[in-house]
Scaffold this motif. Sequence first.
Motif, PDB file in Angstrom:
ATOM      1  N   TRP A  12       0.806  -1.259  -0.073  1.00  0.00           N
ATOM      2  CA  TRP A  12       0.183  -0.087  -0.145  1.00  0.00           C
ATOM      3  C   TRP A  12       0.606   1.387   0.015  1.00  0.00           C
ATOM      4  O   TRP A  12       1.827   1.353   0.600  1.00  0.00           O
ATOM      5  CB  TRP A  12      -0.876   0.049   1.377  1.00  0.00           C
ATOM      6  CG  TRP A  12      -1.805   1.254   1.387  1.00  0.00           C
ATOM      7  CD1 TRP A  12      -2.696   1.755   0.794  1.00  0.00           C
ATOM      8  CD2 TRP A  12      -1.269   2.471   2.163  1.00  0.00           C
ATOM      9  NE1 TRP A  12      -2.920   3.040   1.279  1.00  0.00           N
ATOM     10  CE2 TRP A  12      -2.219   3.360   1.973  1.00  0.00           C
ATOM     11  CE3 TRP A  12      -0.116   2.453   3.032  1.00  0.00           C
ATOM     12  CZ2 TRP A  12      -2.196   4.727   2.626  1.00  0.00           C
ATOM     13  CZ3 TRP A  12      -0.190   3.668   3.800  1.00  0.00           C
ATOM     14  CH2 TRP A  12      -1.077   5.001   3.659  1.00  0.00           C
ATOM     15  N   ARG A  13       0.381   1.988  -0.827  1.00  0.00           N
ATOM     16  CA  ARG A  13       1.248   3.366  -1.069  1.00  0.00           C
ATOM     17  C   ARG A  13       0.125   4.247  -1.333  1.00  0.00           C
ATOM     18  O   ARG A  13      -0.968   4.195  -2.164  1.00  0.00           O
ATOM     19  CB  ARG A  13       2.363   3.510  -1.984  1.00  0.00           C
ATOM     20  CG  ARG A  13       3.302   2.579  -1.828  1.00  0.00           C
ATOM     21  CD  ARG A  13       4.062   3.189  -0.634  1.00  0.00           C
ATOM     22  NE  ARG A  13       5.496   2.407  -0.315  1.00  0.00           N
ATOM     23  CZ  ARG A  13       5.471   1.047   0.558  1.00  0.00           C
ATOM     24  NH1 ARG A  13       4.389   0.909   1.068  1.00  0.00           N
ATOM     25  NH2 ARG A  13       6.617   0.505   0.535  1.00  0.00           N
ATOM     26  N   ALA A  14       0.330   5.707  -0.989  1.00  0.00           N
ATOM     27  CA  ALA A  14      -0.544   6.720  -1.152  1.00  0.00           C
ATOM     28  C   ALA A  14       0.058   7.974  -1.174  1.00  0.00           C
ATOM     29  O   ALA A  14       0.835   8.341  -0.228  1.00  0.00           O
ATOM     30  CB  ALA A  14      -1.986   6.902  -0.246  1.00  0.00           C
ATOM     31  N   THR A  15      -0.184   8.991  -2.247  1.00  0.00           N
ATOM     32  CA  THR A  15       0.478  10.299  -2.324  1.00  0.00           C
ATOM     33  C   THR A  15      -0.436  11.305  -1.873  1.00  0.00           C
ATOM     34  O   THR A  15      -0.234  12.620  -1.605  1.00  0.00           O
ATOM     35  CB  THR A  15       1.100  10.256  -3.671  1.00  0.00           C
ATOM     36  OG1 THR A  15       0.057  10.238  -4.644  1.00  0.00           O
ATOM     37  CG2 THR A  15       2.097   9.577  -3.754  1.00  0.00           C
ATOM     38  N   THR A  16      -1.868  11.058  -1.994  1.00  0.00           N
ATOM     39  CA  THR A  16      -2.818  12.036  -1.896  1.00  0.00           C
ATOM     40  C   THR A  16      -3.726  11.411  -1.079  1.00  0.00           C
ATOM     41  O   THR A  16      -4.128  10.322  -1.124  1.00  0.00           O
ATOM     42  CB  THR A  16      -3.446  12.651  -3.309  1.00  0.00           C
ATOM     43  OG1 THR A  16      -4.077  11.860  -3.964  1.00  0.00           O
ATOM     44  CG2 THR A  16      -2.429  13.511  -4.138  1.00  0.00           C
ATOM     45  N   ALA A  17      -4.649  12.283  -0.338  1.00  0.00           N
ATOM     46  CA  ALA A  17      -5.893  11.569   0.429  1.00  0.00           C
ATOM     47  C   ALA A  17      -5.380  10.442   1.218  1.00  0.00           C
ATOM     48  O   ALA A  17      -5.990   9.334   1.066  1.00  0.00           O
ATOM     49  CB  ALA A  17      -7.000  11.312  -0.572  1.00  0.00           C
ATOM     50  N   VAL A  18      -4.080  10.796   2.100  1.00  0.00           N
ATOM     51  CA  VAL A  18      -3.705   9.446   2.644  1.00  0.00           C
ATOM     52  C   VAL A  18      -4.568   8.888   3.493  1.00  0.00           C
ATOM     53  O   VAL A  18      -4.711   7.492   3.710  1.00  0.00           O
ATOM     54  CB  VAL A  18      -2.210   9.758   3.136  1.00  0.00           C
ATOM     55  CG1 VAL A  18      -1.638   8.628   4.045  1.00  0.00           C
ATOM     56  CG2 VAL A  18      -1.169  10.534   2.087  1.00  0.00           C
ATOM     57  N   ALA A  19      -5.045   9.539   4.558  1.00  0.00           N
ATOM     58  CA  ALA A  19      -5.749   8.828   5.523  1.00  0.00           C
ATOM     59  C   ALA A  19      -7.221   8.239   5.012  1.00  0.00           C
ATOM     60  O   ALA A  19      -7.511   7.044   5.192  1.00  0.00           O
ATOM     61  CB  ALA A  19      -6.348  10.018   6.362  1.00  0.00           C
ATOM     62  N   GLN A  20      -7.744   8.867   3.684  1.00  0.00           N
ATOM     63  CA  GLN A  20      -8.756   7.957   3.176  1.00  0.00           C
ATOM     64  C   GLN A  20      -8.419   6.713   2.461  1.00  0.00           C
ATOM     65  O   GLN A  20      -9.114   5.767   2.789  1.00  0.00           O
ATOM     66  CB  GLN A  20      -9.625   9.054   1.969  1.00  0.00           C
ATOM     67  CG  GLN A  20     -10.884   8.375   1.512  1.00  0.00           C
ATOM     68  CD  GLN A  20     -11.980   8.144   2.185  1.00  0.00           C
ATOM     69  OE1 GLN A  20     -12.584   9.381   2.665  1.00  0.00           O
ATOM     70  NE2 GLN A  20     -12.283   7.223   2.646  1.00  0.00           N
ATOM     71  N   SER A  21      -7.284   6.875   1.940  1.00  0.00           N
ATOM     72  CA  SER A  21      -6.679   5.705   1.013  1.00  0.00           C
ATOM     73  C   SER A  21      -6.565   4.537   2.206  1.00  0.00           C
ATOM     74  O   SER A  21      -6.687   3.521   1.976  1.00  0.00           O
ATOM     75  CB  SER A  21      -5.476   6.217   0.348  1.00  0.00           C
ATOM     76  OG  SER A  21      -4.978   5.020   0.061  1.00  0.00           O
ATOM     77  N   LEU A  22      -5.745   4.871   3.281  1.00  0.00           N
ATOM     78  CA  LEU A  22      -5.322   3.984   4.198  1.00  0.00           C
ATOM     79  C   LEU A  22      -6.633   3.362   4.692  1.00  0.00           C
ATOM     80  O   LEU A  22      -6.871   2.081   4.919  1.00  0.00           O
ATOM     81  CB  LEU A  22      -4.703   4.705   5.598  1.00  0.00           C
ATOM     82  CG  LEU A  22      -4.419   3.650   6.810  1.00  0.00           C
ATOM     83  CD1 LEU A  22      -3.539   2.551   6.169  1.00  0.00           C
ATOM     84  CD2 LEU A  22      -3.553   4.437   7.791  1.00  0.00           C
ATOM     85  N   ALA A  23      -7.730   4.132   4.994  1.00  0.00           N
ATOM     86  CA  ALA A  23      -9.008   3.685   5.587  1.00  0.00           C
ATOM     87  C   ALA A  23      -9.602   2.556   4.548  1.00  0.00           C
ATOM     88  O   ALA A  23     -10.181   1.627   5.053  1.00  0.00           O
ATOM     89  CB  ALA A  23     -10.084   4.776   5.894  1.00  0.00           C
ATOM     90  N   ALA A  59      -4.565   8.689  13.110  1.00  0.00           N
ATOM     91  CA  ALA A  59      -5.933   8.903  13.780  1.00  0.00           C
ATOM     92  C   ALA A  59      -7.094   9.305  13.061  1.00  0.00           C
ATOM     93  O   ALA A  59      -8.176   8.867  13.334  1.00  0.00           O
ATOM     94  CB  ALA A  59      -5.549  10.241  14.603  1.00  0.00           C
ATOM     95  N   ARG A  60      -7.003  10.001  11.762  1.00  0.00           N
ATOM     96  CA  ARG A  60      -7.951  10.322  10.637  1.00  0.00           C
ATOM     97  C   ARG A  60      -8.558   8.952  10.228  1.00  0.00           C
ATOM     98  O   ARG A  60      -9.657   8.932  10.165  1.00  0.00           O
ATOM     99  CB  ARG A  60      -7.484  11.459   9.738  1.00  0.00           C
ATOM    100  CG  ARG A  60      -8.492  11.761   8.771  1.00  0.00           C
ATOM    101  CD  ARG A  60      -9.753  12.237   9.355  1.00  0.00           C
ATOM    102  NE  ARG A  60     -10.806  12.638   8.532  1.00  0.00           N
ATOM    103  CZ  ARG A  60     -11.827  12.725   8.507  1.00  0.00           C
ATOM    104  NH1 ARG A  60     -12.420  12.445   9.690  1.00  0.00           N
ATOM    105  NH2 ARG A  60     -12.982  13.234   7.718  1.00  0.00           N
ATOM    106  N   ALA A  61      -7.574   8.251   9.775  1.00  0.00           N
ATOM    107  CA  ALA A  61      -7.860   7.022   9.016  1.00  0.00           C
ATOM    108  C   ALA A  61      -8.803   6.035  10.080  1.00  0.00           C
ATOM    109  O   ALA A  61      -9.812   5.524   9.751  1.00  0.00           O
ATOM    110  CB  ALA A  61      -6.727   6.205   8.570  1.00  0.00           C
TER     111      ALA A  61
END
Length: 468
Positions: A12-23, A59-61
Motif C-alpha cells: 500500500w502506498r498513497a500520495t494524496t488523500a492518505v488517511a482516506q486511502s489507508l481507511a 488517527a484520521r484513518a
Amino acid sequence: MASRLGTQLGEWRATTAVAQSLADRIRMLLLDGRITAGERLPSERALAAELGRSRATIARAYELLEAGGYVQRTHGSGTRAALPAQRIHRPEAADEGVIDLTIASVGSTPGLHAATVRALDRLAGLLGTPGYSLDGLLPLRERIAARYAERGLPTDPGQIVVTSGAMHAMTVVLAAFGERGRAAVVEQPSFPHALDALRRTGHRLVPTPVSPGEGWDASHLVDTLRAQRPALAYLIADFHNPTGATMPELARARLAAVARTTGTLLVVDETCAELDIDRGWTPKPFAAHGPALLIGSMSKIAWGGMRIGWIRASREQLPQLLAARPSIDLGSPLLEQCIAVELLDDLDALLARASARLRAGRQAVADGLAAHLPGVPMPEVPGGLAAWIDLGGPWSTSLSLAARDRGLLLPPGPRFSSSGVLDRFARIPITWEPEVTAEAMRRLGDAWRALHAGELPDSTRLAASAVV
C-alpha cells in the motif's frame, strides 16, 4: 517488529488523500477476510511509526473507519476491527445482475443429471447398510485408484480416503498431521482457503514464490525447506491456482528428496491436475517421485456442487487419517459417492467437456482484456481455472472496490498471499460461460477507467452512516 496489519497492508502506498486511502485499504482487508472482526489493530503511534506516516494521518484513518462501523475504539482497550451493526449493502452472488468472479468453478457437466438417475439404483443396494463409511465406498475408491495408476502412480483402493470435497480433505489432513506452532511452507500466491485453514490450525506460514511464466523458484523452495525444516508444505503442482504453472518432473523429484531429509510432509493439491487445455505434456502425480499426500476433487471437473473429494496416502498414513476423521464427520454422503462412480466411468468425456469450457473461457478473458483493459497482457494459460493478470501497478485492491460498485465481485491479488502482498495482480476465472465473461470484462473495464481517471469507488467513501 511488523504488526499483522502492517504486513497485510503490504504494498500500500498513497500520495494524496492518505488517511482516506489507508481507511479504504483497511476496510477492504476486513471485507475480504484478511483481517477478522474483533482483531486488535496497532495503536496510532505504533502504526504511524511502522508506515512512516504522521500520527494525525493514522488517527484520521481510524476516525473514518469508526464512523463507518469498521473499528471499535475503547479507552484502555485499543482499536479493534469490526463489522457495522447494520449490514452494509454490498453486491453478493445472489443479487440480481451481480457477476461473482470470486468463484472459479466450471458449471455442471451435461451428463450429471443422467449420472444422478443411474446412481439411484446403485444407492438402493446400500439402503440396508448403516450408511457410514470412514474411507468411502469401495467402487469409488477403486475408480480413483485406477485413475492414479493410469497417470503413472500405482495405487491400491486401500490408499484412498473419500471426503466431502478438497477443503474437507485438507481439514482431515491437518487434523491428522498438523502441528500447531510449526512452520508450513506455502506458495505465493496460493489458494486462499487453504492458507486460512493452515492459519486456523496454528501454523506459521512461510511463502515461496510462483509466477505464471517461470513457475517455482526451485532453489528458493529447497533452501526454505532446509532452513525452516517445516512440518509440512502445501503445494499445487499442476495448473497452479491461480498462476496456471506446472512444476517440472525434475523439480518434483528434487523437492521430494529434500522433504524426506527435512522431515517435511508434502501435501499436494491436485484439484486442478486434469484441467488441461493445451499444455502439451502430462506429468506423473507428485507422489510418483516420493512420499506425498495427494488431495483431489470432483468439483472442478464435474460441478462445484459435487462435494466429493479424496486423499491419496501411503498405507502407513491411513490409520492416522482414519483415526482423526470421526472428530470431523463419519463419512461422505452416499448418493454423491454413487454419482461420482457413474461420472468416473466416463471420465474421458467428462474431462473433454471441461477442457472445451475452459478453452472458451480463456478466449473470452483474452478478448475482454484486449477490448477493455488495453495494455494489460493476457498471460499464458495452458490449463487450470484462471488467468493471473499483472495489472502493471499496485491497483488490485482499489480495482476490486471499484468493480463492486459495478456489480462485479473480483478478489484482489493480496487475498491469494500469505503476507498481504501481490496487489499488482488479479485472478480472473476462465470457468464462466463466454457471454458472462464478456459482460464481466466490460464492467471491469469501466472500473479500470474510473480508477485511472482518479474516481473514488462509491464503496470506499466511508461516511458516518453504516450503510455505504
